[in-house]
Design a protein around this motif. Structure first.
Motif, PDB file in Angstrom:
ATOM      1  N   LEU A  17     -35.635 -35.259  47.927  1.00 43.95           N
ATOM      2  CA  LEU A  17     -35.763 -34.378  49.096  1.00 43.95           C
ATOM      3  C   LEU A  17     -34.497 -33.534  49.287  1.00 43.95           C
ATOM      4  O   LEU A  17     -34.580 -32.375  49.676  1.00 43.95           O
ATOM      5  CB  LEU A  17     -36.058 -35.200  50.345  1.00 43.95           C
ATOM      6  CG  LEU A  17     -37.485 -35.752  50.421  1.00 43.95           C
ATOM      7  CD1 LEU A  17     -37.616 -36.761  51.557  1.00 43.95           C
ATOM      8  CD2 LEU A  17     -38.500 -34.623  50.610  1.00 43.95           C
ATOM      9  N   VAL A  18     -33.345 -34.127  48.998  1.00 38.72           N
ATOM     10  CA  VAL A  18     -32.100 -33.342  49.054  1.00 38.72           C
ATOM     11  C   VAL A  18     -32.198 -32.186  48.067  1.00 38.72           C
ATOM     12  O   VAL A  18     -31.926 -31.023  48.394  1.00 38.72           O
ATOM     13  CB  VAL A  18     -30.873 -34.215  48.707  1.00 38.72           C
ATOM     14  CG1 VAL A  18     -29.638 -33.335  48.524  1.00 38.72           C
ATOM     15  CG2 VAL A  18     -30.625 -35.256  49.779  1.00 38.72           C
ATOM     16  N   GLN A  19     -32.621 -32.511  46.868  1.00 39.43           N
ATOM     17  CA  GLN A  19     -32.689 -31.488  45.823  1.00 39.43           C
ATOM     18  C   GLN A  19     -33.722 -30.416  46.162  1.00 39.43           C
ATOM     19  O   GLN A  19     -33.522 -29.244  45.874  1.00 39.43           O
ATOM     20  CB  GLN A  19     -33.008 -32.149  44.486  1.00 39.43           C
ATOM     21  CG  GLN A  19     -32.432 -31.411  43.306  1.00 39.43           C
ATOM     22  CD  GLN A  19     -32.131 -32.289  42.127  1.00 39.43           C
ATOM     23  OE1 GLN A  19     -31.000 -32.712  41.946  1.00 39.43           O
ATOM     24  NE2 GLN A  19     -33.120 -32.565  41.319  1.00 39.43           N
ATOM     25  N   GLU A  20     -34.795 -30.838  46.772  1.00 43.72           N
ATOM     26  CA  GLU A  20     -35.825 -29.876  47.197  1.00 43.72           C
ATOM     27  C   GLU A  20     -35.242 -28.919  48.248  1.00 43.72           C
ATOM     28  O   GLU A  20     -35.543 -27.731  48.261  1.00 43.72           O
ATOM     29  CB  GLU A  20     -36.996 -30.658  47.791  1.00 43.72           C
ATOM     30  CG  GLU A  20     -38.177 -29.830  48.213  1.00 43.72           C
ATOM     31  CD  GLU A  20     -39.247 -30.719  48.839  1.00 43.72           C
ATOM     32  OE1 GLU A  20     -39.987 -31.387  48.083  1.00 43.72           O
ATOM     33  OE2 GLU A  20     -39.337 -30.769  50.082  1.00 43.72           O
ATOM     34  N   GLN A  21     -34.372 -29.457  49.088  1.00 42.18           N
ATOM     35  CA  GLN A  21     -33.827 -28.645  50.181  1.00 42.18           C
ATOM     36  C   GLN A  21     -32.676 -27.749  49.741  1.00 42.18           C
ATOM     37  O   GLN A  21     -32.567 -26.616  50.186  1.00 42.18           O
ATOM     38  CB  GLN A  21     -33.346 -29.580  51.309  1.00 42.18           C
ATOM     39  CG  GLN A  21     -32.873 -28.838  52.538  1.00 42.18           C
ATOM     40  CD  GLN A  21     -32.726 -29.764  53.739  1.00 42.18           C
ATOM     41  OE1 GLN A  21     -33.549 -30.647  53.965  1.00 42.18           O
ATOM     42  NE2 GLN A  21     -31.684 -29.565  54.522  1.00 42.18           N
ATOM     43  N   GLN A  22     -31.814 -28.262  48.861  1.00 51.18           N
ATOM     44  CA  GLN A  22     -30.641 -27.436  48.517  1.00 51.18           C
ATOM     45  C   GLN A  22     -30.329 -27.412  47.024  1.00 51.18           C
ATOM     46  O   GLN A  22     -29.215 -27.102  46.628  1.00 51.18           O
ATOM     47  CB  GLN A  22     -29.418 -27.884  49.311  1.00 51.18           C
ATOM     48  CG  GLN A  22     -28.908 -29.259  48.940  1.00 51.18           C
ATOM     49  CD  GLN A  22     -27.504 -29.537  49.468  1.00 51.18           C
ATOM     50  OE1 GLN A  22     -27.060 -28.939  50.442  1.00 51.18           O
ATOM     51  NE2 GLN A  22     -26.790 -30.431  48.810  1.00 51.18           N
ATOM     52  N   GLN A  23     -31.302 -27.773  46.201  1.00 49.33           N
ATOM     53  CA  GLN A  23     -31.223 -27.650  44.741  1.00 49.33           C
ATOM     54  C   GLN A  23     -30.322 -28.653  44.036  1.00 49.33           C
ATOM     55  O   GLN A  23     -30.553 -28.977  42.884  1.00 49.33           O
ATOM     56  CB  GLN A  23     -30.766 -26.243  44.336  1.00 49.33           C
ATOM     57  CG  GLN A  23     -31.817 -25.183  44.556  1.00 49.33           C
ATOM     58  CD  GLN A  23     -31.420 -23.905  43.866  1.00 49.33           C
ATOM     59  OE1 GLN A  23     -30.263 -23.471  43.942  1.00 49.33           O
ATOM     60  NE2 GLN A  23     -32.355 -23.294  43.174  1.00 49.33           N
ATOM     61  N   TYR A  24     -29.277 -29.135  44.663  1.00 51.63           N
ATOM     62  CA  TYR A  24     -28.419 -30.096  43.975  1.00 51.63           C
ATOM     63  C   TYR A  24     -27.786 -31.051  44.980  1.00 51.63           C
ATOM     64  O   TYR A  24     -27.829 -30.832  46.190  1.00 51.63           O
ATOM     65  CB  TYR A  24     -27.359 -29.395  43.128  1.00 51.63           C
ATOM     66  CG  TYR A  24     -26.287 -28.666  43.908  1.00 51.63           C
ATOM     67  CD1 TYR A  24     -26.564 -27.472  44.549  1.00 51.63           C
ATOM     68  CD2 TYR A  24     -24.998 -29.162  43.984  1.00 51.63           C
ATOM     69  CE1 TYR A  24     -25.575 -26.795  45.248  1.00 51.63           C
ATOM     70  CE2 TYR A  24     -23.998 -28.491  44.676  1.00 51.63           C
ATOM     71  CZ  TYR A  24     -24.304 -27.305  45.309  1.00 51.63           C
ATOM     72  OH  TYR A  24     -23.328 -26.650  46.009  1.00 51.63           O
ATOM     73  N   ILE A  25     -27.204 -32.134  44.437  1.00 45.49           N
ATOM     74  CA  ILE A  25     -26.676 -33.207  45.277  1.00 45.49           C
ATOM     75  C   ILE A  25     -25.183 -32.971  45.531  1.00 45.49           C
ATOM     76  O   ILE A  25     -24.429 -32.689  44.597  1.00 45.49           O
ATOM     77  CB  ILE A  25     -26.848 -34.576  44.575  1.00 45.49           C
ATOM     78  CG1 ILE A  25     -28.281 -34.755  44.045  1.00 45.49           C
ATOM     79  CG2 ILE A  25     -26.463 -35.708  45.513  1.00 45.49           C
ATOM     80  CD1 ILE A  25     -29.347 -34.849  45.068  1.00 45.49           C
ATOM     81  N   THR A  26     -24.777 -33.085  46.755  1.00 46.52           N
ATOM     82  CA  THR A  26     -23.359 -32.980  47.107  1.00 46.52           C
ATOM     83  C   THR A  26     -22.924 -34.278  47.784  1.00 46.52           C
ATOM     84  O   THR A  26     -23.760 -35.096  48.199  1.00 46.52           O
ATOM     85  CB  THR A  26     -23.130 -31.820  48.084  1.00 46.52           C
ATOM     86  OG1 THR A  26     -23.941 -32.051  49.259  1.00 46.52           O
ATOM     87  CG2 THR A  26     -23.492 -30.477  47.471  1.00 46.52           C
ATOM     88  N   ALA A  27     -21.617 -34.414  47.939  1.00 45.72           N
ATOM     89  CA  ALA A  27     -21.088 -35.608  48.612  1.00 45.72           C
ATOM     90  C   ALA A  27     -21.570 -35.645  50.065  1.00 45.72           C
ATOM     91  O   ALA A  27     -21.890 -36.714  50.599  1.00 45.72           O
ATOM     92  CB  ALA A  27     -19.562 -35.612  48.539  1.00 45.72           C
ATOM     93  N   SER A  28     -21.617 -34.476  50.706  1.00 47.33           N
ATOM     94  CA  SER A  28     -22.095 -34.434  52.095  1.00 47.33           C
ATOM     95  C   SER A  28     -23.542 -34.910  52.180  1.00 47.33           C
ATOM     96  O   SER A  28     -23.912 -35.653  53.100  1.00 47.33           O
ATOM     97  CB  SER A  28     -22.012 -33.010  52.647  1.00 47.33           C
ATOM     98  OG  SER A  28     -20.690 -32.579  52.692  1.00 47.33           O
ATOM     99  N   ALA A  29     -24.348 -34.479  51.222  1.00 46.44           N
ATOM    100  CA  ALA A  29     -25.751 -34.883  51.223  1.00 46.44           C
ATOM    101  C   ALA A  29     -25.878 -36.389  50.980  1.00 46.44           C
ATOM    102  O   ALA A  29     -26.693 -37.069  51.619  1.00 46.44           O
ATOM    103  CB  ALA A  29     -26.514 -34.104  50.164  1.00 46.44           C
TER     104      ALA A  29
END
Ligand code: FES
Length: 201
Positions: free
Chosen positions: A60-72
């Motif tokens: 779902l994170v990737q769906e929302q912003q394409q890639y994973i970050t530490a904040s996510a």
């Protein structure tokens, strides 16, 4: 003690980890719709097993912003009531989670044996030339990222190019790769069969 095949042995001792931390990125929070969807998924597990939804959360994170970050990852950890390290363990283990910005279309060419024997390397080279980028890079338009992948389970239709972790382009040939790129530009994902059981014409 366990050994990894790439670990150097001998008197030099063990290799120091070269892991780089994930970029913090912009502050992240799920949209209300995605938070509700994840909560629904969590409800399928016993309350003490909310962390079983971590893969779904990362998708779902990737769906929302394409890639994973530490904040996510931190947001996911709070959502699932686990530690950020537990989320990071999963995010960094699975290759389908991107740790840096990627293009709208991520082209992943299988490089495992069946695809390699059927010419996957030529496919990768052709895509690389067509897009003007190397493996692991994104083209200047931000539309395409080129990656290599391991067996996608469609060996009988080798070589296979997977697009965005879920769409297949099978029996890829160097001479059709330019068309694949053009078709994606013009028609988006509808240019693909989307199913490895269908043979594209
Ligand atoms: S080797 Fe490429 S799909 Fe199996």
């Amino acid at each position: 003690m366990s050994f990894h095949p790439l670990m150097p042995y001998g008197s030099e001792g063990f290799q120091k980890s070269e892991r780089t931390l994930m970029a913090r990125g912009e502050p992240f929070a799920f949209t209300a719709e995605r938070a509700a969807k994840l909560e629904d998924i969590c409800s399928k597990y016993p309350p003490e097993r909310r962390k079983s939804a971590v893969l779904a959360a990362l998708y779902l994170v990737q769906e929302q912003q394409q890639y994973i970050t530490a904040s996510a990852m931190r947001h996911v950890a709070e959502f699932l009531r686990i530690t950020p390290a537990e989320v990071e363990d999963v995010a960094t283990y699975y290759v389908m989670f991107f740790k840096a910005p990627v293009g709208k279309y991520v082209l992943q060419v299988c490089r495992t044996l069946s695809c390699a024997l059927a010419g996957a390397e030529r496919v990768t080279e052709t895509l690389s030339e067509k897009l003007g980028i190397g493996i692991g890079e994104t083209d200047p338009s931000g539309m395409f990222t080129l990656l290599e992948f391991e067996c996608l389970g469609a060996c009988d239709r080798a070589p296979v190019v997977m697009v965005n972790n879920e769409h297949w382009h099978e029996k890829a040939r160097p001479e059709t790769c330019a068309k694949l790129v053009d078709d994606l530009r013009q028609r988006g994902l509808s240019a693909l069969s989307g199913c490895h059981l269908k043979v594209e014409q």
